[in-house]
Scaffold this active site. Structure first.
Site, PDB file in Angstrom:
ATOM      1  N   SER A 123       2.875  -7.696 -12.472  1.00 35.73           N
ATOM      2  CA  SER A 123       2.030  -7.553 -11.274  1.00 35.73           C
ATOM      3  C   SER A 123       0.590  -7.351 -11.734  1.00 35.73           C
ATOM      4  O   SER A 123       0.277  -6.341 -12.383  1.00 35.73           O
ATOM      5  CB  SER A 123       2.493  -6.329 -10.463  1.00 35.73           C
ATOM      6  OG  SER A 123       1.528  -6.023  -9.482  1.00 35.73           O
TER       7      SER A 123
ATOM      8  N   HIS B 213       3.023 -11.819 -10.353  1.00 29.20           N
ATOM      9  CA  HIS B 213       3.172 -11.218  -9.015  1.00 29.20           C
ATOM     10  C   HIS B 213       1.772 -10.819  -8.546  1.00 29.20           C
ATOM     11  O   HIS B 213       1.066 -10.058  -9.226  1.00 29.20           O
ATOM     12  CB  HIS B 213       4.083  -9.991  -9.118  1.00 29.20           C
ATOM     13  CG  HIS B 213       4.383  -9.339  -7.809  1.00 29.20           C
ATOM     14  ND1 HIS B 213       5.308  -9.818  -6.919  1.00 29.20           N
ATOM     15  CD2 HIS B 213       3.848  -8.227  -7.257  1.00 29.20           C
ATOM     16  CE1 HIS B 213       5.347  -9.011  -5.864  1.00 29.20           C
ATOM     17  NE2 HIS B 213       4.476  -8.036  -6.042  1.00 29.20           N
TER      18      HIS B 213
ATOM     19  N   ASP C   7      -0.468  -9.121  -5.743  1.00 27.89           N
ATOM     20  CA  ASP C   7      -0.397  -8.171  -4.624  1.00 27.89           C
ATOM     21  C   ASP C   7      -1.615  -8.287  -3.722  1.00 27.89           C
ATOM     22  O   ASP C   7      -2.702  -7.844  -4.081  1.00 27.89           O
ATOM     23  CB  ASP C   7      -0.304  -6.745  -5.177  1.00 27.89           C
ATOM     24  CG  ASP C   7       1.071  -6.445  -5.722  1.00 27.89           C
ATOM     25  OD1 ASP C   7       1.167  -5.908  -6.830  1.00 27.89           O
ATOM     26  OD2 ASP C   7       2.053  -6.771  -5.026  1.00 27.89           O
TER      27      ASP C   7
ATOM     28  N   MET D 245      -3.477  -7.099  -0.506  1.00 24.50           N
ATOM     29  CA  MET D 245      -3.471  -5.917   0.369  1.00 24.50           C
ATOM     30  C   MET D 245      -4.706  -5.931   1.276  1.00 24.50           C
ATOM     31  O   MET D 245      -5.806  -6.233   0.808  1.00 24.50           O
ATOM     32  CB  MET D 245      -3.478  -4.641  -0.488  1.00 24.50           C
ATOM     33  CG  MET D 245      -2.288  -4.529  -1.412  1.00 24.50           C
ATOM     34  SD  MET D 245      -2.381  -3.008  -2.383  1.00 24.50           S
ATOM     35  CE  MET D 245      -1.020  -3.294  -3.541  1.00 24.50           C
TER      36      MET D 245
ATOM     37  N   HIS E 195       2.633 -11.606  -2.829  1.00 23.51           N
ATOM     38  CA  HIS E 195       3.244 -10.553  -2.005  1.00 23.51           C
ATOM     39  C   HIS E 195       2.208 -10.131  -0.969  1.00 23.51           C
ATOM     40  O   HIS E 195       1.227  -9.458  -1.304  1.00 23.51           O
ATOM     41  CB  HIS E 195       3.628  -9.394  -2.941  1.00 23.51           C
ATOM     42  CG  HIS E 195       4.169  -8.194  -2.238  1.00 23.51           C
ATOM     43  ND1 HIS E 195       4.355  -6.997  -2.905  1.00 23.51           N
ATOM     44  CD2 HIS E 195       4.553  -7.979  -0.961  1.00 23.51           C
ATOM     45  CE1 HIS E 195       4.839  -6.103  -2.047  1.00 23.51           C
ATOM     46  NE2 HIS E 195       4.957  -6.669  -0.869  1.00 23.51           N
TER      47      HIS E 195
ATOM     48  N   MET F 275       0.883  -7.927   1.630  1.00 21.28           N
ATOM     49  CA  MET F 275       0.948  -6.619   2.269  1.00 21.28           C
ATOM     50  C   MET F 275      -0.212  -6.570   3.261  1.00 21.28           C
ATOM     51  O   MET F 275      -1.200  -5.853   3.091  1.00 21.28           O
ATOM     52  CB  MET F 275       0.832  -5.501   1.218  1.00 21.28           C
ATOM     53  CG  MET F 275       2.094  -5.337   0.390  1.00 21.28           C
ATOM     54  SD  MET F 275       1.839  -4.441  -1.140  1.00 21.28           S
ATOM     55  CE  MET F 275       1.288  -5.796  -2.185  1.00 21.28           C
TER      56      MET F 275
ATOM     57  N   MET G 176      11.298  -3.187  -2.083  1.00 19.17           N
ATOM     58  CA  MET G 176      10.220  -2.294  -2.518  1.00 19.17           C
ATOM     59  C   MET G 176      10.832  -0.981  -2.986  1.00 19.17           C
ATOM     60  O   MET G 176      11.572  -0.324  -2.242  1.00 19.17           O
ATOM     61  CB  MET G 176       9.245  -2.029  -1.372  1.00 19.17           C
ATOM     62  CG  MET G 176       8.380  -3.213  -0.987  1.00 19.17           C
ATOM     63  SD  MET G 176       7.485  -3.915  -2.369  1.00 19.17           S
ATOM     64  CE  MET G 176       6.380  -2.555  -2.798  1.00 19.17           C
TER      65      MET G 176
ATOM     66  N   ASP H  85      10.386  -4.383  -6.933  1.00 17.98           N
ATOM     67  CA  ASP H  85       8.943  -4.230  -7.128  1.00 17.98           C
ATOM     68  C   ASP H  85       8.520  -2.778  -6.901  1.00 17.98           C
ATOM     69  O   ASP H  85       8.650  -2.262  -5.801  1.00 17.98           O
ATOM     70  CB  ASP H  85       8.251  -5.135  -6.096  1.00 17.98           C
ATOM     71  CG  ASP H  85       6.759  -5.140  -6.224  1.00 17.98           C
ATOM     72  OD1 ASP H  85       6.100  -5.553  -5.249  1.00 17.98           O
ATOM     73  OD2 ASP H  85       6.236  -4.719  -7.279  1.00 17.98           O
TER      74      ASP H  85
HETATM   75  C1  DX5 Z   1       2.828  -2.036  -4.777  1.00 16.65           C
HETATM   76  C2  DX5 Z   1       2.934  -3.462  -5.294  1.00 16.65           C
HETATM   77  C3  DX5 Z   1       3.678  -3.560  -6.598  1.00 16.65           C
HETATM   78  C4  DX5 Z   1       3.047  -2.717  -7.703  1.00 16.65           C
HETATM   79  C5  DX5 Z   1       3.847  -2.861  -8.967  1.00 16.65           C
HETATM   80  O1  DX5 Z   1       2.348  -2.066  -3.464  1.00 16.65           O
HETATM   81  O2  DX5 Z   1       3.602  -4.287  -4.371  1.00 16.65           O
HETATM   82  O3  DX5 Z   1       3.717  -4.939  -6.999  1.00 16.65           O
HETATM   83  O4  DX5 Z   1       1.747  -3.156  -7.921  1.00 16.65           O
HETATM   84  O5  DX5 Z   1       3.180  -2.109  -9.954  1.00 16.65           O
HETATM   85  P1  DX5 Z   1       3.951  -0.953 -10.754  1.00 16.65           P
HETATM   86  O6  DX5 Z   1       4.961  -1.688 -11.607  1.00 16.65           O
HETATM   87  O7  DX5 Z   1       2.864  -0.316 -11.566  1.00 16.65           O
HETATM   88  O8  DX5 Z   1       4.592  -0.053  -9.747  1.00 16.65           O
HETATM   89 ZN    ZN Z   2       4.068  -6.270  -5.052  1.00 15.72          ZN
END
Ligand code: DX5
Ligand code: ZN
Length: 219
Positions: free
Chosen positions: A9, A34, A36, A38, A67, A69, A138, A176
């Site tokens: 990620s 991956h 993220d 947000m 992903h 969010m 999650m 994740d």
């Molecule tokens: C959290 C993300 C994850 C996170 C994973 O909201 O969706 O992908 O960044 O990172 P670690 O492995 O550090 O929890």
């Molecule tokens: Zn994620």
């Protein structure tokens, strides 16, 4: 023997050296990245959008696993597909018309994933499992990297893995949040196909070694 995949990620990567860090993980043999996304609305943090995804697409051939969010993800599916996402995963909590959202993702020619927060019941996915390519569990509350794995999620992973086996065996199960050397084995034994890891890869002194140790545990 199924191949378990590892997707770093990038939220935990050094963004002042992102291209170099992606090359390192690519060389270390990871299976995808991956990403993220947000919006500071569905989750408290804000990260990046299609601009960064397309920059990453231009420097790697790794699978880009996006992903979302974000609230009302339907508005951005096309933009993330155009930017180069290969998989787009949405939260059940943000999609009142989830079946239509999954159809929109698939009609854009990419793989469709669905995910759920730790407090959302596995049963919320029963009707959609048959339509998705990926189920993301999650194991932290979304919004930040570097959080601790919520051990109670192991039970939920097992339930969703069994539902996948019965309803849609071609779908993959991904985990994740807080994945590390300590819990990777038990996660894989719960029926997971793809592990996402941020902190346990990018915040380690030697990224290549961190990936090698994780891969040794899960392959
Ligand atoms: C959290 C993300 C994850 C996170 C994973 O909201 O969706 O992908 O960044 O990172 P670690 O492995 O550090 O929890
Ligand atoms: Zn994620």
């Amino acid at each position: 023997m199924k191949k378990i995949k590892l997707f770093p990620s990038i939220i935990s990567a050094d963004f002042t050296n992102l291209s170099k860090q992606i090359k390192i993980v690519e060389k270390a043999g990871v299976d995808g990245l991956h990403l993220d996304v947000m919006d500071g609305n569905f989750v408290p943090n804000i990260t990046f959008g299609p601009l960064i995804v397309s920059a990453i697409k231009s420097i790697t051939s790794l699978t880009l696993d996006t992903h979302l969010m974000i609230k009302e993800p339907d508005r951005y599916i096309e933009a993330f597909v155009k930017a180069g996402s290969d998989i787009i995963t949405v939260h059940v909590e943000t999609c009142p018309h989830l079946h239509r959202t999954i159809q929109i993702i698939k009609s854009n020619g990419v793989k469709a994933g669905v995910t759920l927060n730790p407090a959302t019941s596995a049963s919320s996915l029963i009707e959609i499992i048959k339509y998705v390519d990926l189920i993301l569990v999650m194991t932290v509350n979304p919004g930040f990297g570097g959080q601790n794995f919520i051990p109670e999620m192991i039970e939920k992973i097992k339930i969703l893995s069994r539902l996948r086996d019965n309803i849609n065996p071609s779908a993959v199960v991904q985990v994740d949040g807080g994945v590390s050397l300590k819990n990777a084995k038990v996660i894989v034994e719960s029926g997971v196909d793809i592990l996402v890891a941020g902190n346990s890869i990018f915040n380690q002194k030697n990224i290549t070694l961190a990936i090698r140790k994780l891969k040794k545990l899960i392959i």
